[in-house]
Design a protein around this motif. Sequence first.
Motif, PDB file in Angstrom:
ATOM      1  N   PRO C 257     -60.170 -59.453  51.665  1.00 18.45           N
ATOM      2  CA  PRO C 257     -61.136 -60.785  51.785  1.00 18.45           C
ATOM      3  C   PRO C 257     -61.234 -61.366  50.325  1.00 18.45           C
ATOM      4  N   LEU C 258     -61.073 -60.471  49.564  1.00 21.79           N
ATOM      5  CA  LEU C 258     -61.284 -61.055  48.065  1.00 21.79           C
ATOM      6  C   LEU C 258     -59.953 -61.854  47.903  1.00 21.79           C
ATOM      7  N   ILE C 259     -58.879 -61.368  48.377  1.00 19.90           N
ATOM      8  CA  ILE C 259     -57.337 -61.932  47.962  1.00 19.90           C
ATOM      9  C   ILE C 259     -57.271 -63.117  48.728  1.00 19.90           C
ATOM     10  N   VAL C 260     -57.740 -63.114  50.168  1.00 18.74           N
ATOM     11  CA  VAL C 260     -57.652 -64.241  50.918  1.00 18.74           C
ATOM     12  C   VAL C 260     -58.623 -65.465  50.540  1.00 18.74           C
ATOM     13  N   SER C 261     -59.812 -65.142  50.237  1.00 18.11           N
ATOM     14  CA  SER C 261     -60.599 -66.294  49.819  1.00 18.11           C
ATOM     15  C   SER C 261     -60.012 -67.073  48.343  1.00 18.11           C
ATOM     16  N   SER C 262     -59.838 -66.022  47.474  1.00 23.24           N
ATOM     17  CA  SER C 262     -59.234 -66.393  46.136  1.00 23.24           C
ATOM     18  C   SER C 262     -58.081 -67.215  46.334  1.00 23.24           C
ATOM     19  N   SER C 263     -57.267 -66.917  47.201  1.00 26.49           N
ATOM     20  CA  SER C 263     -55.978 -67.671  47.512  1.00 26.49           C
ATOM     21  C   SER C 263     -56.404 -69.225  48.170  1.00 26.49           C
ATOM     22  N   LEU C 264     -57.348 -68.906  48.985  1.00 28.96           N
ATOM     23  CA  LEU C 264     -57.736 -70.244  49.843  1.00 28.96           C
ATOM     24  C   LEU C 264     -58.467 -71.386  48.639  1.00 28.96           C
ATOM     25  N   PHE C 265     -59.220 -70.302  47.853  1.00 29.20           N
ATOM     26  CA  PHE C 265     -59.945 -71.309  46.900  1.00 29.20           C
ATOM     27  C   PHE C 265     -58.960 -72.282  45.842  1.00 29.20           C
ATOM     28  N   MET C 266     -58.039 -71.231  45.260  1.00 29.78           N
ATOM     29  CA  MET C 266     -56.986 -71.602  44.550  1.00 29.78           C
ATOM     30  C   MET C 266     -56.312 -72.926  45.124  1.00 29.78           C
ATOM     31  N   PHE C 267     -55.903 -72.658  46.288  1.00 30.18           N
ATOM     32  CA  PHE C 267     -55.318 -73.716  46.876  1.00 30.18           C
ATOM     33  C   PHE C 267     -55.969 -74.826  46.911  1.00 30.18           C
ATOM     34  N   THR C 268     -57.294 -74.961  47.431  1.00 31.42           N
ATOM     35  CA  THR C 268     -58.125 -76.135  47.340  1.00 31.42           C
ATOM     36  C   THR C 268     -58.110 -76.860  45.937  1.00 31.42           C
ATOM     37  N   ALA C 269     -58.463 -75.899  44.675  1.00 27.48           N
ATOM     38  CA  ALA C 269     -58.694 -76.226  43.536  1.00 27.48           C
ATOM     39  C   ALA C 269     -57.389 -77.029  42.995  1.00 27.48           C
ATOM     40  N   ILE C 270     -56.194 -76.373  43.347  1.00 22.28           N
ATOM     41  CA  ILE C 270     -54.979 -77.105  43.098  1.00 22.28           C
ATOM     42  C   ILE C 270     -54.788 -78.343  43.685  1.00 22.28           C
ATOM     43  N   ASN C 271     -55.113 -78.318  44.817  1.00 19.86           N
ATOM     44  CA  ASN C 271     -54.767 -79.753  45.651  1.00 19.86           C
ATOM     45  C   ASN C 271     -55.654 -80.830  45.234  1.00 19.86           C
ATOM     46  N   MET C 272     -56.932 -80.489  44.823  1.00 23.07           N
ATOM     47  CA  MET C 272     -57.820 -81.301  44.208  1.00 23.07           C
ATOM     48  C   MET C 272     -57.171 -81.776  42.945  1.00 23.07           C
ATOM     49  N   GLY C 273     -56.533 -81.080  42.138  1.00 24.41           N
ATOM     50  CA  GLY C 273     -55.987 -81.210  40.964  1.00 24.41           C
ATOM     51  C   GLY C 273     -54.895 -82.404  41.016  1.00 24.41           C
ATOM     52  N   LEU C 274     -53.958 -81.976  42.078  1.00 22.68           N
ATOM     53  CA  LEU C 274     -52.753 -82.792  42.371  1.00 22.68           C
ATOM     54  C   LEU C 274     -53.281 -84.236  42.917  1.00 22.68           C
ATOM     55  N   LEU C 275     -54.179 -84.131  43.604  1.00 26.84           N
ATOM     56  CA  LEU C 275     -54.819 -85.697  44.039  1.00 26.84           C
ATOM     57  C   LEU C 275     -55.172 -86.292  43.060  1.00 26.84           C
ATOM     58  N   ILE C 276     -55.785 -85.789  41.928  1.00 25.35           N
ATOM     59  CA  ILE C 276     -56.359 -86.727  40.881  1.00 25.35           C
ATOM     60  C   ILE C 276     -55.111 -87.230  40.124  1.00 25.35           C
ATOM     61  N   SER C 277     -54.110 -86.133  39.902  1.00 25.06           N
ATOM     62  CA  SER C 277     -52.860 -86.517  39.441  1.00 25.06           C
ATOM     63  C   SER C 277     -51.892 -87.721  40.113  1.00 25.06           C
ATOM     64  N   VAL C 278     -52.024 -87.587  41.519  1.00 27.52           N
ATOM     65  CA  VAL C 278     -51.319 -88.416  42.472  1.00 27.52           C
ATOM     66  C   VAL C 278     -51.811 -89.764  42.165  1.00 27.52           C
ATOM     67  N   ALA C 279     -53.158 -89.761  42.264  1.00 27.25           N
ATOM     68  CA  ALA C 279     -53.970 -91.054  42.099  1.00 27.25           C
ATOM     69  C   ALA C 279     -53.989 -91.691  40.661  1.00 27.25           C
ATOM     70  N   ALA C 280     -53.666 -90.896  39.870  1.00 28.14           N
ATOM     71  CA  ALA C 280     -54.250 -91.461  38.504  1.00 28.14           C
ATOM     72  C   ALA C 280     -52.756 -91.952  37.636  1.00 28.14           C
ATOM     73  N   LYS C 281     -51.683 -91.343  37.883  1.00 24.38           N
ATOM     74  CA  LYS C 281     -50.279 -91.674  37.371  1.00 24.38           C
ATOM     75  C   LYS C 281     -50.358 -91.821  35.936  1.00 24.38           C
ATOM     76  N   ASN C 282     -51.309 -91.251  35.424  1.00 25.45           N
ATOM     77  CA  ASN C 282     -51.564 -91.220  33.931  1.00 25.45           C
ATOM     78  C   ASN C 282     -52.139 -90.144  33.418  1.00 25.45           C
ATOM     79  N   GLN C 283     -51.490 -89.330  32.514  1.00 24.35           N
ATOM     80  CA  GLN C 283     -52.020 -88.115  32.099  1.00 24.35           C
ATOM     81  C   GLN C 283     -53.421 -88.080  31.501  1.00 24.35           C
ATOM     82  N   PHE C 284     -53.798 -88.997  30.824  1.00 28.53           N
ATOM     83  CA  PHE C 284     -55.041 -89.347  30.198  1.00 28.53           C
ATOM     84  C   PHE C 284     -56.253 -89.488  31.046  1.00 28.53           C
TER      85      PHE C 284
END
Lengths: 369, 602, 371
Positions: C257-284
């Motif tokens: 369960p630790l592995i499953v939930s960590s994966s799920l959470f990491m996937f969510t966090a990375i998607n959130m980061g990607l969304l920011i990145s896609v929306a911003a188009k500017n590193q800063f």
Amino acid sequence: MLRKIFALMKKEFRAILKNKKTRMVLIIPPIAQILVFGYSASFDLNKVPFAVYNEDPGLASRQLLARFQGAETFHLVDTIDHDDGIAPLINEKKVMLVLHIGPDFTRNLSKGQPAKLQVILDGRNSNSAMISLNYVRNIVMEFNRHWAALHGGHHVPAQLVVSSWFNSSLDSHWFIIPGIVALLALVVTLEVTALSVAKEREAGTFDQLLVTPMTPLEILIGKSLPGFIIGFVEATFIITMTILWFHVPFRGSFLVLYLGIFAFLLSAIGIGLMISSISVTQQQGLMGAFLFLVPAVILSGFATPIENMPRFVQYITYLNPMRYFLIIVRSSFLQGASFDLLWNLYWPMALIGIATLTAAGMLFRNRMY
Amino acid sequence: MSAANERHPVPPGNEDDTILSVTNVSKRFQVGKRTIHALSEVSFQAKAGIVTGLIGPDGAGKTTLMRLACGLLVPDSGSITVLGMNATKDALKVQQSIGYMPQRFGLYEDLTVQENLDLYADLHKVAVKDRPARYEKLLHMTGLAPFTGRLAGRLSGGMKQKLGIACALVSPPPLLILDEPTVGVDPVSRRELWEIVYSQVKEMNMSVLLSTAYLDEAEQCSEVVLMHEGRFLGQDAPEAFSSKLVARTFVIHGRGDGNKRELLRKLSDHPQAVDVIILGDTLRLVTRTSMNGQQAADTFAIDQKLWKIDASKPRFEDAFIDKLQQHREQTGATKRGAITAATVKKKNDEAAIVVKDLRREFGSFVAVKDLSFTVGRGEIFGLLGANGAGKTTTFRMLCGLLPATSGTLQVAGHNLRIARAPARAKIGYMAQKFSLYGDLTVRQNLNFFSAAYELRGKRQKERIQWALNSFELAEIQDNDSDDLPLGYKQRLALAAALMHEPEILFLDEPTSGIDPLARREFWSHINALASAGVTVMVTTHFMEEASYCDNLVIMARGQVLAAGSPSELTARYRSPDNPEPSMEDTFIHLIEEFEQQQGKNS
Amino acid sequence: MDVMRLRGLVRKESRQIIRDPSSIGIAFFLPVLLLLIFGYGVSLDARHVPLAMVVEKNSPQATALVSGFNQSDYFLPIPMRSIQEAEQALMERRVDGIIWLRHNFARDLLTGGKAPIGVIVNGVDSNKARLIEGYVTGVWFNWLERMTEAQGRKLNVPVTVEHRVWFNAAVRSRDYLVPGLIAIIMTLIGAMLTSMVVAREWERGTMEALMVTPVSMKEVIASKIIPYFILGMGGMLLSVLMAVFLFQVPLRGSMWPLIVSSSLFMFTAINMGLLISVAAKNQFVAGQIAIVITFLPAFILSGFVFDIRTMPVVIQWLTHLVAARYFVDILQTLFLAGDIWPLFLINSVWLALMALFFLMIIKKKSRKLLE
């Protein structure tokens, strides 16, 4: 000299306030944060969800439980009649505690023998557990006093008479909300200053500035003042909110508080400008600000006391200006502290400010490309 | 997606087949409050199997057009057909069939040469068994074979550009689109690029569409599409453009005492002159109507005792300027006069800048090696060199932005190593790129810089008014400077650098990216300042611009390769094959000689 | 999705990660650093609280009480001569509380009168004050018991409270703060790792070159998620190891369960980061947004230190938007309580929903167009 500084300051202000986005960054987050954090950041518990497992048919147990049900701080979620019922309720976080009363509670009590109230607590958040246990004890103590008055026989020879100074009802909002003054003033000032030089470097305008007859000192002052004024305004806004909206008492003197704000902003600006002068790009400036901000907030005593930290971490906190200012702002609000109680908190901030500002000024020109 | 590796074959038929067809295309962008008409009703066709050049200054709409052709943008109106497919609707299919290199080459700088190639081979689904042969061919052609393990970021500009092309060619496309492939690349590499492009056209019958702002490159294309400010100006073979100007171009040599700058001013004010520029010791004149040398002398009242007028072969640039002038007159714009500048009092004859044994080290790397030169007052002095030659480092030291490791640096009579502040009050500096505050208005920028230069009261007002009038900024004084077109930004930057009437003006790559007309206008200001006695120090990588200078230094690897006036320098490489070598020819010769010598030494 | 293209892109992304020390630093160095700072820096338990002891007149009973305080691990008693001196010390923050035994204390005690023990605490830090109150009560109660025992009686209290703290019998606040910290740090790491990667391609002009190949945006997005996910999980593993071995937090739940939930959470966090990145188009801008919307909300609204159950209802709703909140809940439970399925499932479903939501917007936002 003054005219040049004034011109630079005017320019900085125009650049900050002209852009709708940066204007928003200065206005919206402070309001949102003071409101959200002001209501949410609290160690107090209210409506602690609890369940009752009462095996005693007697009257006394019902009287005791009635006190819990009537209390603001508790909220009865479930009543169970079996041992097995406890685990699911606590495990799934449906309740924070279960009150268990054994079958001979009333009997023991009427015989003058100790009656036990068993409290089973969810220790996953041990702080909440301990606080709710204290609440339980307070209610039981009241009950005992009442019981003794009615039935006599029992007498405690030495009572504790507890009074808490400065915050008699121990409302943790009074502790947290003045802290937000320090938190937001730091965040905003860093935001304004940490990027100001890096942004100009990136755009190439910093070279343009350096070839004018302005000296590094003039540039330093011109760049510091806007951050200072903005930090000052934001701090004042939050202080006003704290007093008028959240009704935290202000017992000290504004002179003492604002002298602290002055020293604190000086150090925050120094750190911001130093980060900015080291960075080549805005990106690095942002990272630098962030890497400073996170430990500075955690290790300031904002939410958790510094005295609990290991010794070497405590030494590190002496470099953190927020540590000093938090005490000033809290003492000013709640304790009404005077200058002579706080004077040894001003000079470390001033020292940090002067050191970092000097470093920033030197880095303006002489950094390696 | 599965059939992605099947490139669409070259359309069958003869060479006249159209590979790219642009019909009534318009495209607008919103930048701040300003709407930019990137393309207005552009129509043309490009033929298969040849190199078509999209020629025009920055802001002409070249990049927008290429992106539209690649399906990366959607036109507001009109349509683009690439290889018989609609670029907007069938974008993915078009993208499977073209090779594209964007500006700055689109390379992953943290991957090696080989890894970049691998990536594009994977993306284009080149079969693994076909790869070794294809790689070998590309690496051989680009000369990158010895560098496959090197990070792309560590390559020189020229090598990056070749790698960019190799990546675009990994799976040979019927159409290759290159967006400004020669920007920031030294002249030697530019020549090699053209060789690669033509080898592809010949061997693979590839069609090429490329854009460039360098007008001298137009002559290398089979056909040229001229563009300006989003409009189509004409399409033809490059020779066809310049042949229209036969008997309208002249070179004027000085016979001794004539002042070329005075003559320049006189000629440019004349309605019959389309274009006048200084090229070293000579002037180049383009007239409105055709005439012979004598007629020209009469028309322009040139004193033939002082000047010798010869007819000259028209160049593509002359034709371009002519076209632009016509366009400008049609749209009702007028020619602008040069600025007025107060004459700088010449304090005796001491030199404006003296550099002796100047040296700058960064760690173990020597960026500038024992540099020495002297610049006289009122001189326009050029600092030339490829990227990394050390010219920017030198420049920064001269402005007091970077301390020297050792050597003497004297600017306007002050030793820069001791007295930086007083020296700074006497210099004006215009940085590379536009470097004024973009979020302030024109007037706020002028206000700020005049205050920074310690002007106050009446004098401050006067100077600001002077700047607004001389550079025609009055109308746009309340606009944010970020929203201005490049030419205006340039003027504003120059105005800001001149607020305090400096004795010495430093210009770092002042004209990169602005159109030839704006560039001429800019140089007319510079010439006016020089005749008023202001010393001008300029760096440039436009070889042609180097000819505008009185004296110059050519640098490579932190050392001086050659110094002297433009004509002295070019004269060295005069040969029967090349009786009138250009500055670019001279530069290439110098670099080649230097590299050979370095090779021998090591 | 095409295997060859995806493999090529993933390989490219991995190589970039390996060559760029900053992403390795963010994934491994930053969690260690933050966990060290936080783990040692954040503790809500009071230990060795300086306490002023004012005993106006000595007596055996008073000495017994004082020695009770001396023996307690919670207190560091400092004897003071007068209440004025003690109050001054409290004002100057040298002590956190005062125990005041007046001169008539022993007499009142023996004569059976009311003998109040004065307790004054500094209420500025209300949480600490409350803890001190609790500890003082404990010492007092022990003293009473011993005293009555010495007199040969039993202390007669009608109702006594007997407590059992499940999952954390020693009531170490670090045991619940450290798992929460992992969630907060990982929110930050996941978002910081990816918030800049798409923006970087836009800024460097490589996105344009990429788009004019037959690649699809799905492949580009997948190629960003895969390597950063692996990297983020590496950081996660490191954090869990530190929690267990360095901070000695018990891990009572089981591995998967630790592995499953960590994966799920990491996937969510990375998607959130990607969304920011896609929306911003500017590193800063991307970096700025990542910091603003991850750190402070995760710190205050995730239940990591401030209990969500006690917040106003409106703010409780708001906390549902903070991904860290679900993971904090899962981790605190997994570490301290063990596998509690209903809790695990509810929180996992929320995380999955958030991840899918982010992915949907990313897909919508990343068209193969430059405008």
